[in-house]
Structures are given as C-alpha cells and as structure tokens.
Design an enzyme around this catalytic site. Structure first.
Site, PDB file in Angstrom:
ATOM      1  N   PHE A 158       0.931  -1.026   0.016  1.00 48.58           N
ATOM      2  CA  PHE A 158       0.095   0.080   0.072  1.00 48.58           C
ATOM      3  C   PHE A 158       0.789   1.039  -0.192  1.00 48.58           C
ATOM      4  O   PHE A 158       0.344   2.312  -0.158  1.00 48.58           O
ATOM      5  CB  PHE A 158      -0.807  -0.155   1.209  1.00 48.58           C
ATOM      6  N   LYS A 182      -1.219  -7.039  -9.400  1.00 54.95           N
ATOM      7  CA  LYS A 182      -1.931  -7.444  -8.085  1.00 54.95           C
ATOM      8  C   LYS A 182      -1.749  -6.140  -7.237  1.00 54.95           C
ATOM      9  O   LYS A 182      -0.849  -6.446  -6.104  1.00 54.95           O
ATOM     10  CB  LYS A 182      -2.056  -8.524  -7.609  1.00 54.95           C
ATOM     11  N   GLU A 185      -4.927  -3.815  -1.955  1.00 53.71           N
ATOM     12  CA  GLU A 185      -6.341  -3.220  -1.823  1.00 53.71           C
ATOM     13  C   GLU A 185      -6.765  -2.185  -1.238  1.00 53.71           C
ATOM     14  O   GLU A 185      -7.901  -1.622  -0.915  1.00 53.71           O
ATOM     15  CB  GLU A 185      -7.093  -4.382  -1.153  1.00 53.71           C
ATOM     16  N   ARG A 186      -5.607  -1.479  -0.397  1.00 48.08           N
ATOM     17  CA  ARG A 186      -5.938  -0.382   0.435  1.00 48.08           C
ATOM     18  C   ARG A 186      -6.034   0.919  -0.545  1.00 48.08           C
ATOM     19  O   ARG A 186      -6.679   1.936  -0.050  1.00 48.08           O
ATOM     20  CB  ARG A 186      -5.005  -0.099   1.321  1.00 48.08           C
ATOM     21  N   SER A 235       5.242  -6.883   3.328  1.00 48.90           N
ATOM     22  CA  SER A 235       6.033  -7.058   4.731  1.00 48.90           C
ATOM     23  C   SER A 235       6.502  -8.516   4.665  1.00 48.90           C
ATOM     24  O   SER A 235       6.224  -9.490   3.951  1.00 48.90           O
ATOM     25  CB  SER A 235       4.687  -7.299   5.658  1.00 48.90           C
ATOM     26  N   CYS A 290       9.274   1.741   3.443  1.00 51.99           N
ATOM     27  CA  CYS A 290      10.219   0.822   3.734  1.00 51.99           C
ATOM     28  C   CYS A 290      11.769   1.416   3.970  1.00 51.99           C
ATOM     29  O   CYS A 290      12.673   0.441   4.495  1.00 51.99           O
ATOM     30  CB  CYS A 290      10.266  -0.475   2.800  1.00 51.99           C
ATOM     31  N   GLU A 390       8.968  -3.878  13.338  1.00 55.71           N
ATOM     32  CA  GLU A 390       8.838  -2.952  12.239  1.00 55.71           C
ATOM     33  C   GLU A 390       7.480  -2.424  12.632  1.00 55.71           C
ATOM     34  O   GLU A 390       6.536  -2.849  12.468  1.00 55.71           O
ATOM     35  CB  GLU A 390       8.642  -3.538  10.628  1.00 55.71           C
TER      36      GLU A 390
HETATM   37  P1  NAD Z   1       1.635  -6.709   2.969  1.00 54.33           P
HETATM   38  O1  NAD Z   1       2.557  -7.710   3.133  1.00 54.33           O
HETATM   39  O2  NAD Z   1       0.384  -6.746   3.961  1.00 54.33           O
HETATM   40  O3  NAD Z   1       0.849  -6.870   1.452  1.00 54.33           O
HETATM   41  C1  NAD Z   1       1.606  -6.611   0.186  1.00 54.33           C
HETATM   42  C2  NAD Z   1       0.930  -7.332  -0.672  1.00 54.33           C
HETATM   43  O4  NAD Z   1       0.671  -8.729  -0.633  1.00 54.33           O
HETATM   44  C3  NAD Z   1      -0.586  -6.818  -1.023  1.00 54.33           C
HETATM   45  O5  NAD Z   1      -0.884  -6.878  -2.545  1.00 54.33           O
HETATM   46  C4  NAD Z   1      -1.403  -7.688  -0.154  1.00 54.33           C
HETATM   47  O6  NAD Z   1      -2.979  -7.685  -0.780  1.00 54.33           O
HETATM   48  C5  NAD Z   1      -0.895  -8.715  -0.193  1.00 54.33           C
HETATM   49  N1  NAD Z   1      -1.146  -9.721   0.827  1.00 54.33           N
HETATM   50  C6  NAD Z   1      -1.304  -9.496   2.092  1.00 54.33           C
HETATM   51  N2  NAD Z   1      -1.149 -10.420   2.987  1.00 54.33           N
HETATM   52  C7  NAD Z   1      -1.284 -11.600   2.006  1.00 54.33           C
HETATM   53  C8  NAD Z   1      -1.225 -12.859   2.451  1.00 54.33           C
HETATM   54  N3  NAD Z   1      -1.489 -13.403   3.703  1.00 54.33           N
HETATM   55  N4  NAD Z   1      -1.366 -13.818   1.435  1.00 54.33           N
HETATM   56  C9  NAD Z   1      -1.219 -13.361   0.186  1.00 54.33           C
HETATM   57  N5  NAD Z   1      -0.924 -11.873  -0.146  1.00 54.33           N
HETATM   58  C10 NAD Z   1      -1.265 -11.035   0.937  1.00 54.33           C
HETATM   59  O7  NAD Z   1       2.192  -5.307   2.926  1.00 54.33           O
HETATM   60  P2  NAD Z   1       1.502  -3.725   3.127  1.00 54.33           P
HETATM   61  O8  NAD Z   1       0.895  -3.788   4.473  1.00 54.33           O
HETATM   62  O9  NAD Z   1       0.863  -3.387   1.976  1.00 54.33           O
HETATM   63  O10 NAD Z   1       2.910  -3.014   2.901  1.00 54.33           O
HETATM   64  C11 NAD Z   1       3.811  -2.423   4.009  1.00 54.33           C
HETATM   65  C12 NAD Z   1       5.126  -3.367   4.157  1.00 54.33           C
HETATM   66  O11 NAD Z   1       5.651  -3.444   2.810  1.00 54.33           O
HETATM   67  C13 NAD Z   1       6.064  -3.009   5.083  1.00 54.33           C
HETATM   68  O12 NAD Z   1       6.336  -4.184   5.969  1.00 54.33           O
HETATM   69  C14 NAD Z   1       7.060  -2.393   4.325  1.00 54.33           C
HETATM   70  O13 NAD Z   1       8.168  -2.145   4.939  1.00 54.33           O
HETATM   71  C15 NAD Z   1       7.060  -3.368   3.130  1.00 54.33           C
HETATM   72  N6  NAD Z   1       7.764  -2.616   1.923  1.00 54.33           N
HETATM   73  C16 NAD Z   1       8.862  -3.089   1.710  1.00 54.33           C
HETATM   74  C17 NAD Z   1       9.531  -2.598   0.627  1.00 54.33           C
HETATM   75  C18 NAD Z   1      10.911  -2.976   0.127  1.00 54.33           C
HETATM   76  O14 NAD Z   1      11.275  -2.467  -0.954  1.00 54.33           O
HETATM   77  N7  NAD Z   1      11.494  -3.846   0.844  1.00 54.33           N
HETATM   78  C19 NAD Z   1       8.925  -1.547  -0.074  1.00 54.33           C
HETATM   79  C20 NAD Z   1       7.546  -1.145   0.434  1.00 54.33           C
HETATM   80  C21 NAD Z   1       7.207  -1.713   1.350  1.00 54.33           C
END
Ligand code: NAD
Length: 505
Positions: A158, A182, A185-186, A235, A290, A390
């Site tokens: 998101f 994909k 969704e937020r 994450s 991140c 985090e």
């Molecule tokens: P998230 O892991 O909740 O979601 C990321 C994606 O995965 C979304 O499209 C979501 O729909 C999907 N998803 C969520 N839960 C899932 C599951 N159980 N099974 C399958 N798919 C699932 O992350 P977020 O809250 O959207 O983003 C924040 C996180 O992303 C933080 O931890 C941040 O550090 C990380 N991030 C990392 C980088 C990097 O480059 N390393 C960059 C941006 C964000």
C-alpha cells in the site's frame, strides 16, 4: 459510479483485463478508506480464481505478438508511456494522497521516482544487448541473447501504489513480457489510471492487466502454471511465504520484505544536518516507507544534543490532511494500522524505553481521520518490542551506545538489512562502515539511500528473499533469461564423426 475530481470513476474499483475495465463477479469486495477523513471512499473488488485465470489468459495470448515486436517499437511505446505518465503526475499523486494519505508533495515525489523507472526502461534496446564471441572454436561463434520470460506478475504494497508497480512493469514489459499487477487493496485506484495510460501509449491490450484482490488472487498467481515470475514487495511474513510457495511452483521470484532502518550518528557529525535528516526520514510519509529511518543509533555524547535538535524540529511538524497545503505529515493508512502503531507508545514505558515526544498528544489526533503525531522514544534497546518490530509509523527510537563497534554489532544483528545510514565528517569511518555493514543500501550523510533507477534496489537478510534486486540492471536480468547459442556455418571440408566431448579447436 461516482467521479472524483481526478476524473477516475471509483464507485467500485475493478479489474483491467485485456485492455478494458472488467466488473468482478466474485461477490467479494473490500472498502477503500479516505484516511484523512476516516470515511469509506469506494469499494474494491476481490478477484476470484476464475478472474485471475482470465487475466493470466489475456496476458498469455498477448505474449507472442508483444515478444515479437521490435525493440525499437517497444522502446518507442515506453517513451510514449513515460510522456503520458509525466503529463498525469498530478492526477496520479492526487489518487495516492486520497487513498494512502501521504501529503501531495510527497506523492508527487513518489510519482517522480516511479517515472524514473519508465525512463530507464526506454533504453531497452541497449539494456537487452547480449554478448558475442567470434571464433570461440575454429569456425564457431558463441553468443548469448536475453529473452523475455512470458507472463509475469507483480504484487505490490500500500505504501507506494504508483512507484512500486512502476519499479516492476516498466522493465517487465519493455523486455517483452506481459504483466499482471495485483496492487494493494487499500489504495488501488492509481493502478487503473496507470492501465489507461499504458493503453493510450499504444501498448497492445493484454500486455498490462490489473487484478484487484486479496490473498485469494495472490495464492492463485503463485500457483498458476502460466506465470513465469513473481515480483513481490510487502511485509516480511508475506514476502517469505510468497517466495517459498512460488519457488516451489517453479517460478522465478524476487520478494522484498519489511525493514528496520538504522541511522548511525558518530560524535563528529554535524548535529543540525543529522537532526534535519533524522526528522525528514523518520516522519516523512508518516513513517510508512520501507526506507524510513526508525532507529537512531547515537554514539558517545552525541545523543543529548541530537535529541534536543530533533525535538525542536518535531515541534514544528504540521500534521493534517495530505491535500491541504502546508501539511507535512498525513494520516496513517487505516484505523487498525494507526491503533497498532499507537500500541507501541502505550507499552514503551513498561518495556523500559522513555517516551520523549508522544504523538498521541498532537492536535491532529482530534480530527476524524487516522492521525497520529510524530513520536520519539529514548533509551530503546534490542529485545524491546518497539525495537524488535517493524512499527511502520511515525515513531523514531533512539538507541544509545558508547562505541562504533557496539553500534555496528546492533545493526548487523538486526534480522532486517534494507537501508542504513551513517552521519559523520570522517571519510575513513564512513568507508569502514560501508565495508562492515550488513545491509543492501547504504547512505553516507544521506538518510534515505533509495538507489536511482539505473542502479538496483534491494535489502539483505529478511528484507529480501531471492537473488536479484528490484529494477535497474538487476530488474532487466530478473525479467529476462539467457540463451547461449553455439553456431557453425557448414564447412563440409572440416566435417567428421567425433564421439569425444566438444572442445575448442
Ligand atoms: P503486505 O505484506 O500486507 O501486502 C503486500 C501485498 O501482499 C498486497 O498486495 C496484499 O494484498 C498482499 N497480501 C497481504 N497479505 C497476504 C497474504 N496473507 N497472502 C497473500 N498475499 C497477501 O504489506 P503492506 O502492508 O501493503 O505494505 C507494507 C509493508 O511492505 C511493510 O512491511 C514495508 O516495509 C514493506 N515494503 C517493503 C519495501 C521494500 O522495498 N523492501 C517497499 C515497500 C514496502
């Protein structure tokens, strides 16, 4: 359907398959919030397995023709897309601010960093050049070519709804792949505007598709036999699962995870510069980056003057809706996330940390949106919940150490290794740190060292699962595979039977 002031219809945010909007039949959906108002803004469809299959099938059908399109035509299309994205910077940024909450100038910065990746992809004829060795054996030439993989998917978080997709799809489609995005969704609306721009750029239908959805869509993408590679950012727990599942299913995967980024400040650092950097990097985008700095490691006597300088600056941060001019920090993305971040302030004292500035006291918290002011915790140590997790919000922790070695040990023992920064005037100390530290991206007097688009982005340890970093040269490698050709044009005079293993002659 209702129209926003940005011209994108958002009653329900739907899929984009084969060059057009497709209403979901799944019967499942989620709510998109306006975090600055604390109100629902729209619905987002959650794809069914059949809808995932339809998007992948559209991408599969589009692949042979797109792959056969010449490099110069693909490059031309990328130039057009870059121009269109440039012309729509403000619309893209407004959609980000409306659904994510970050301030408009910050969203404009996100769009700019995304567009840099489209610019990089314009150079695809150069980027896909192979190697050629003439006369690798007598009368034999050997050369390596790079070819696209097929249908590839991007799953994005998101916190950068425009930049992170652009990290992926620019290079992916420029290399001749077809793509299924994909998004989170937020804040999914920007994905549809990007899809419209791809179409306007003349890129054929089916080359770029968007599936709105949740775990159901992701799980199907991870197992779909026609998906050749998965590029994921999110994450760490989800990144690890995505990596394990998709690699088990034979796919190429890069899965970028979470972070805990440390900023090491040596006693000789310029205090004002370090304080400016710490405040900007910790609280920009409400800490939902991140690459945000979440831990300040203060060496020797630097902690007290540094904290004083930081507090002075924190008092001036303006928190409020991201579309209102002058605000520097917007709300958090959802109520649940805001409350989770708050919980670290509630338990910090009990853990043994000292709450120096409590963001719950910021006047913006009286507003209806999901606001939380900037917070500062002192005397934080590894083992405390506020250090180990985090937090992904506007909370900066200060860890006090007496020596550089202790600082380095703490940073290197942290399970994450995304970004890190050192602030010092001593070039030798900075160079030693660059040599010693276990993290993928290092800043020297630069708090957020996100590499420019012609380098690659990626962390170490639990911040990245896979071998290749995101975008830049490693992005091109990720979205292509090598083929080595050994070629001889017939010279009947040298032809003979030889059962030995081929060797250079
Ligand atoms: P998230 O892991 O909740 O979601 C990321 C994606 O995965 C979304 O499209 C979501 O729909 C999907 N998803 C969520 N839960 C899932 C599951 N159980 N099974 C399958 N798919 C699932 O992350 P977020 O809250 O959207 O983003 C924040 C996180 O992303 C933080 O931890 C941040 O550090 C990380 N991030 C990392 C980088 C990097 O480059 N390393 C960059 C941006 C964000």
């Amino acid at each position: 359907m209702t129209a926003t002031d940005t011209g994108v219809s958002i009653g329900t945010v739907n899929h984009w398959i084969d060059g057009q909007l497709v209403a979901s039949q799944s019967g499942r959906s989620g709510t998109i919030w306006n975090p600055a108002l604390g109100e629902p803004r729209a619905k987002v469809s959650f794809a069914s397995v059949a809808e995932v299959d339809a998007a992948v099938e559209a991408a599969r059908r589009a692949f042979p023709e797109w792959r056969a399109t010449s490099l110069s035509r693909r490059s031309e299309a990328m130039f057009k897309l870059r121009e269109l994205a440039d012309a729509h910077r403000k619309q893209l940024a407004e959609l980000i601010t409306l659904e994510h909450g970050k301030t408009l100038p910050d969203a404009m910065g996100e769009v700019a960093r995304g567009i840099e990746n489209l610019e990089f992809a314009c150079g695809v004829p150069q980027l896909m050049k192979g190697d050629h060795s003439e006369q690798s054996s007598r009368g034999v030439d050997t050369y390596q070519i790079r070819q696209p993989l097929g249908v590839v998917a991007g799953i994005t978080p998101f916190n950068f709804p425009v930049m992170v997709p652009m990290w992926m799809f620019g290079n992916a489609i420029a290399c001749g792949n077809t793509f299924v995005l994909k998004p989170s969704e937020r804040d999914p609306s920007a994905s549809l505007l990007m899809a419209e721009l791809v179409k306007k750029a003349g890129i054929p239908d089916g080359v770029f598709n968007v599936l709105q959805g949740d775990k159901v869509a992701v799980d199907r993408l991870l197992e779909h036999p026609d998906i050749k590679a998965i590029s994921f950012v999110g994450s760490t727990p989800v990144a690890r699962t995505v990596y394990e599942t998709a690699t088990r299913n034979g796919k190429r995967v890069q899965a970028l995870g979470g972070a805990k980024n440390h900023m090491l400040v040596l006693p000789d650092a310029d205090i004002n510069m370090a304080a400016d950097a710490a405040v900007s990097a910790a609280y920009g985008s409400a800490g939902e980056r991140c690459m945000a700095i979440s831990v300040l490691v203060a060496v020797g006597g630097v902690a007290d003057p540094l904290i004083a300088a930081i507090r002075q600056r924190m008092a001036a941060i303006r928190v409020g809706p991201g579309l209102e001019k002058g605000n520097e920090m917007g709300p958090l993305v959802t109520r649940e996330h805001r409350d989770r971040v708050k919980s670290y302030l509630e338990t910090a004292d009990k853990d043994g940390a000292t709450v120096m500035v409590d963001g719950r006291e910021d006047s913006a918290c009286q507003r209806p949106g999901f606001f939380l002011g900037a917070s500062l915790l002192d005397n934080v140590k590894p083992g405390m919940r506020c250090y180990d997790d985090e937090i992904f919000g506007p909370v900066l922790s200060v860890v006090r150490v007496s020596k550089y070695d202790e600082a380095l040990r703490i940073i290197n023992e942290n399970p994450y290794g995304n970004g890190v920064a050192i602030f010092t005037r001593d070039g030798g100390a900075a160079r030693q740190f660059q040599f010693d530290v276990e993290a993928g991206m290092v800043g020297i007097n630069v708090p957020i060292p996100v590499p420019v688009a012609f380098y690659s982005f990626g962390g170490w340890k639990s911040s990245l699962f896979g071998d290749l970093h995101m975008y830049g040269p490693e992005g091109i490698q990720f979205f292509t595979r090598a083929k080595v050709v050994t070629s001889r044009w017939p010279d009947p005079a040298t032809s003979k039977v030889d059962l030995g293993f081929p060797q250079a002659r």
